[in-house]
Scaffold this active site. Structure first.
Site, PDB file in Angstrom:
ATOM      1  N   HIS A 299      39.881 -40.215  -4.423  1.00  0.00           N
ATOM      2  CA  HIS A 299      39.265 -39.566  -3.279  1.00  0.00           C
ATOM      3  C   HIS A 299      39.356 -40.509  -2.093  1.00  0.00           C
ATOM      4  O   HIS A 299      39.229 -41.724  -2.270  1.00  0.00           O
ATOM      5  CB  HIS A 299      37.791 -39.226  -3.568  1.00  0.00           C
ATOM      6  CG  HIS A 299      37.255 -38.228  -2.611  1.00  0.00           C
ATOM      7  ND1 HIS A 299      36.743 -38.576  -1.389  1.00  0.00           N
ATOM      8  CD2 HIS A 299      37.198 -36.882  -2.681  1.00  0.00           C
ATOM      9  CE1 HIS A 299      36.385 -37.476  -0.758  1.00  0.00           C
ATOM     10  NE2 HIS A 299      36.654 -36.442  -1.507  1.00  0.00           N
TER      11      HIS A 299
ATOM     12  N   ASP B 131      37.304 -31.644  -8.153  1.00  0.00           N
ATOM     13  CA  ASP B 131      38.255 -30.645  -8.648  1.00  0.00           C
ATOM     14  C   ASP B 131      38.640 -30.859 -10.106  1.00  0.00           C
ATOM     15  O   ASP B 131      39.286 -30.009 -10.709  1.00  0.00           O
ATOM     16  CB  ASP B 131      39.529 -30.664  -7.787  1.00  0.00           C
ATOM     17  CG  ASP B 131      39.257 -30.101  -6.410  1.00  0.00           C
ATOM     18  OD1 ASP B 131      38.452 -29.166  -6.323  1.00  0.00           O
ATOM     19  OD2 ASP B 131      39.837 -30.604  -5.442  1.00  0.00           O
TER      20      ASP B 131
END
Ligand code: CMC
Length: 428
Positions: free
Chosen positions: A307, A364
């Site tokens: 991320h 996700d």
């Protein structure tokens, strides 16, 4: 800490104010950089070091794994609140009272009918069209059906536009799904809650009485809350950039949907399940895929890992992992892909490559497992993310327009040819 930062360029020192945010984030305010230095800019591809705005909506601390909407922790909101309340909180800044929530819901419902002619546009798409393309196009088309631009100085006008998009967007998501599935288009039922109504619009069959599954409702509500905002991510920045030209709310949101579609952003939830399926079909050998992800000559990345901001853990992933296990248990589903996800995460988290780069499962990584359990087809996963992110996009657009921020227009460092004479065609 000093409240001044000093920059020296070509032997001349310039002073810039240091800004400190509510959570002690430090930033150098370079608004006057070009004017005082005579044209010097900063170069920051991907805006890795740039704060594009001041915002009072979402706080995120990537090092500590903190995410808060308007000061409330994501853990508490996911546990105690519901999506409609979170929508209100993000857009208007406070949790609604019972009366405010009920009025807000009614106002959204009153604007939720989608013009019948929108169906003609939907008709033109092949069934194989990706739902995100369909969703972006239909959202943009709302501009044509609502041509009066929003007067951002009028609170009522802003409020009406917000209720309109919140009412119509779930219908468009459901229609994109039903088109793909070959189902007749459904309409909402105003006796139901916001998320409940959406689930019915998605899954109701024309020849069966619809029965709401509370496990599905609870899981989806939680997922939508977790996706609702994430400060200046790619799609939200897109919404703000597009809106900064004073393009309308629907056009700005439509652009945000396109930005979200990419596999490095919201499209990752689809890419994760496809990757896990590939690993399963390949005999479940995680290590092979870990090696591929580490190989600089191989474009493969471990989808759902890493991320831009979280460098410790993604708090949303922790909540979703638990929710995924609960949903599979409650629905009595044994999904081998969850075992592959668990195994892959375990191997990656103990691998030096991933550890040294602070690469952890992100939101996700597990969300697709829940969507699958809920019977949502893989190409719809990112559209579900879009439904969740809608309030964040709206809140950020509203904040940006309310402050009358300047048009977004970055500079560049030109590295192309310098002036050269035109070459006649015969001499090229
Ligand atoms: N698999 C393998 N290596 C990776 C991965 C990955 N998923 N992510 C980052 N790296 C490596 C990358 O190769 C680089 O290595 P090196 O320093 O040796 O060159 C290092 O880690 C830093 O990566 P980066 O690309 O500079 O980091 P970034 O902040 O630009 O990218 C990211 C962040 C999310 C785009 C990236 O981690 C990624 O592509 N992840 C997979 C896609 C994904 O899951 N996206 C969903 C993000 S969360 C939901 C959302 O925001 O929409």
């Amino acid at each position: 800490m000093s409240d001044i930062a000093i920059l020296e360029v070509n032997g001349i020192k310039y002073e810039f104010p240091v800004i400190v945010g509510a959570e002690n984030e430090v930033s150098i305010d370079i608004k006057t950089l070009r004017s005082v230095t005579g044209g010097v800019t900063t170069l920051d591809p991907g805006f890795k070091n740039t704060s594009s705005c001041e915002s009072a909506i979402t706080f995120l601390d990537g090092e500590k794994g903190i995410l808060r909407y308007r000061g409330y922790s994501i853990e508490e909101l996911a546990d105690k609140s519901d999506f409609l309340e979170v929508i209100y909180l993000l857009i208007f800044g406070e949790l609604p009272t019972k009366e405010e929530k009920s009025k807000f819901h009614k106002d959204i419902q009153s604007k939720s009918l989608v013009d019948e002619d929108v169906k003609k546009i939907l008709d033109g798409f092949p069934k194989t069209a990706h739902p995100m393309g369909v969703l972006s196009a239909l959202t943009s088309a709302l501009t044509a059906f609502n041509p009066k631009s929003v007067d951002v100085k009028s609170e009522q006008d802003m409020y009406n536009a917000i209720c309109k998009i919140l009412g119509k967007f779930p219908v468009l998501v459901a229609w994109a799904y039903r088109k793909e599935e070959g189902l007749p288009l459904a309409y909402g039922d105003n006796s139901l809650g916001y998320v409940e109504n959406f689930i019915k619009m998605m899954f109701e069959l024309p020849n069966e009485k619809f029965v709401m599954n509370p496990v599905v409702l609870d899981a989806l509500d939680k997922l939508l809350i977790l996706h609702a905002d994430h400060e200046q991510n790619c799609s939200t920045s897109t919404v703000r950039v597009v809106g900064s030209s004073h393009a309308g709310l629907f056009a700005s949101i439509s652009a945000g949907i396109s930005a979200l579609w990419g596999p490095l952003h919201g499209g990752a939830n689809q890419a994760v399940i496809e990757m896990l399926e590939d690993i399963k079909a390949d005999g479940g050998d995680y290590q092979k895929y870990i090696e591929k992800a580490k190989d600089k000559n191989d474009p493969f990345r471990l989808m759902g890992f890493g991320h831009r901001v979280y460098k410790n853990f993604d708090p949303r992933a922790n909540i979703i992992k638990v929710a995924a296990e609960e949903v599979l248990n409650d629905l009595g589903i044994d999904d081998p892909v969850l075992d592959i996800a668990r195994g892959l995460a375990q191997v990656a988290l103990s691998d030096e490559y991933f550890k040294s780069r602070n690469l952890y499962p992100n939101v996700d990584f597990y969300s697709g497992i829940i969507y699958r359990a809920l019977g949502i087809p893989v190409p719809m996963f990112t559209a579900m993310f879009a439904l969740g992110r809608l309030p964040g996009w709206i809140a950020q657009w509203k904040e940006m327009r309310s402050r009358n921020e300047p048009i977004s227009r970055p500079r560049q460092i030109y590295i192309g040819e310098t002036l050269r004479p035109f070459v006649e065609e015969s001499k090229r």
